[in-house]
Enzyme design. Structure first.
Site, PDB file in Angstrom:
ATOM      1  CB  SER A   4     -17.970   5.585  -2.949  1.00 27.15           C
ATOM      2  OG  SER A   4     -19.189   5.635  -2.231  1.00 27.15           O
ATOM      3  CE  LYS A   5     -13.246  10.893   0.031  1.00 27.80           C
ATOM      4  NZ  LYS A   5     -13.022  12.152  -0.636  1.00 27.80           N
ATOM      5  NE  ARG A   6     -22.692   6.254  -2.182  1.00 32.14           N
ATOM      6  CZ  ARG A   6     -23.176   5.045  -2.367  1.00 32.14           C
ATOM      7  NH1 ARG A   6     -24.140   4.589  -1.605  1.00 32.14           N
ATOM      8  NH2 ARG A   6     -22.701   4.271  -3.321  1.00 32.14           N
ATOM      9  CG  HIS A   7     -19.718   2.013   0.934  1.00 34.50           C
ATOM     10  ND1 HIS A   7     -19.378   2.288  -0.364  1.00 34.50           N
ATOM     11  CD2 HIS A   7     -20.985   1.546   0.907  1.00 34.50           C
ATOM     12  CE1 HIS A   7     -20.391   1.993  -1.158  1.00 34.50           C
ATOM     13  NE2 HIS A   7     -21.381   1.551  -0.411  1.00 34.50           N
TER      14      HIS A   7
END
Ligand code: GLU
Length: 464
Positions: free
Chosen positions: A239-242
């Site tokens: 996800s965008k966290r990565h």
């Protein structure tokens, strides 16, 4: 055997993300390798969530990656008549039925079933209903077999079997008359003559339902290959966290498409311990047999490493073309400055992205750049005046304006002043490039040209 035909079938509800791009790439490579056909099908039946903007973004990203489809893109929204005819066919054959249960009734049934410890599955109230109430909204459900098993040999995961008992009487047409995903995907995959369905393993649970639909509609069942998903470093779903998950975000960050392709293919596929693959290599070497069963882990460092590799080995003319928009974004117009390809050659080895290259190239084109304060305080000091003047004198009379000629001039300066290059080289660098990080000073001088080099040295002298 019929010729291989595969597809990439994105839903246009957002940009093309890393996972989708990898699925597209695997399909594309399979088609090229087997001399088959690769098609693109835009799954835009969900009118509320599909946008033209997303479709355009997906098409652009595919083009950027070089994943051209062999036929014009298909749009499911243009095929509603076909889906309607197929729903009618199943209704006429008694393989589907109208269900008049209201959402409230279904909700209540689900709650009761769960309270009794059962599965929240449709209870079949309308399965054998004979009447056709008029003016009452209905959905169309597939009459799913209640017994037996549905199996398939997944080309990546191996044999998979589902018990039919677990499968619901799937809704194939909503009360507003629109068909549902599992139904249209089967009609299209069959009508478009696809021989293999290669997609993310988030669709594995849909596959037995789809196989039953193929059978009910009298279509041959294609082969399936479900590609494991992509995880972040912490092993949770990517996800965008990565980091950025949009393919085109990487273009904007200065990544090259060949680095992205090389990176994507290695997220799940391997060929011995090789890491570097051109598209041509991949077309030759790719096979489903070497796609791993376990999830790929997204590693931005590796993507950056590959990008640096492709920049280092990239064609200067092409890189120069790619560099221009990045320079423009920084307000730099390279016309009238040094030759852009020559600039690129000095920066290829030291830039991991085109963005970094643009940052590194700025000084070439900014005639009145501000010196890095710390560097100027340290290296552009009054005591450097004599050596700077000596450098200017020798460069003025140097006969050849190339690295060798400039090297000769510096050698003469060292002999005359008795100073080692380490003593005055950094000052020259700050004078020419504005800071302490730049390509080698001889290279920089060659690219700047004699006139501009001397002008910059004079400018530095004036500010000592
Ligand atoms: N449109 C589906 C999706 O984007 C893919 C369908 C399929 O590959 O079968 O998830």
């Amino acid at each position: 055997m019929s010729k291989l035909r595969v597809r990439f079938a994105p839903s246009p509800t957002g940009y093309l993300h890393i996972g989708g791009a990898r699925t597209a790439l695997f399909n594309y490579l399979l088609a090229r390798k087997e001399e088959g056909t690769f098609i693109l099908r835009i799954e835009d039946t969900d009118v509320a969530r599909s946008t033209q903007e997303s479709t355009d973004a997906i098409l652009q990203a595919m083009e950027w990656l070089g994943l051209t489809s062999d036929e014009r893109p298909y749009y499911q929204s243009e095929r509603f008549d076909l889906y309607r005819a197929k729903v009618d066919q199943l209704l006429a054959e008694g393989k589907a039925y109208r269900c008049y249960c209201t959402p409230e009734e279904l909700d209540a049934k689900r709650k009761t079933a769960m309270a009794e410890g059962g599965k929240p599955k449709y209870d079949g109230t309308c399965r054998n209903r004979q009447d056709q109430p008029q003016g009452v909204p209905f959905v169309v459900r597939f009459r799913s077999p209640q017994e037996g098993e549905t199996s398939f040999a997944d080309r990546i995961k191996g044999p998979i079997t589902f018990s039919n008992e677990e499968l619901d009487d799937l809704i194939i047409q909503r009360s507003d008359g629109t068909p549902t995903y599992n139904f249209v995907v089967v009609v299209d995959d069959a009508e478009m003559g696809l021989t293999h369905v290669v997609r993310g393993d988030d669709h594995i649970n849909n596959t037995p339902r789809q196989i039953l639909l193929y059978q009910a509609l009298g279509y041959p069942v294609p082969e399936f290959a479900h590609v494991p998903m992509i995880l972040g470093a912490d092993k949770s779903r990517l996800s965008k966290r990565h980091g950025a998950t949009s393919v085109m975000a990487y273009k904007d960050m200065g990544y090259l498409p060949e680095a992205m392709v090389n990176y994507l293919v290695r997220l799940g596929w391997s060929h011995g311990d090789e890491e570097i693959f051109s598209m041509d290599d991949l077309v030759e070497k790719f096979s489903l047999e070497n796609v791993g069963k376990s999830a790929g882990v997204f590693n931005p460092e590796k993507l950056l490493w590959l990008n640096a590799h492709y920049i280092k080995t990239g064609d200067p003319a092409r890189l120069a073309g790619l560099l221009e928009p990045f320079l423009a974004a920084d307000g730099i117009d390279p016309r009238g400055g040094p030759d852009l390809q020559a600039v690129v050659k000095t920066l290829r080895e030291r830039s991991r992205t085109m963005l970094e290259m643009a940052q590194g190239a700025a000084f070439y084109f900014q005639k009145d750049f501000a010196y890095d304060e710390q560097a100027a305080a340290k290296f552009l000091t009054e005591d450097k005046r004599p050596v700077l003047e000596t450098v200017i004198r020798h460069l003025e009379k140097s006969s050849d304006w190339n690295e060798e000629g400039i090297g000769q001039a510096f050698k003469a300066v060292m002999e005359e002043t008795g100073l080692k290059l380490g003593k005055f080289g950094p000052s020259i660098r700050v004078a020419l490039a504005g800071g302490t990080a730049s390509p080698g000073i001889y290279e920089v001088a060659v690219v700047l040209g004699r006139e501009e080099t001397l002008r910059r040295l004079q400018r530095a002298l004036e500010m000592l």
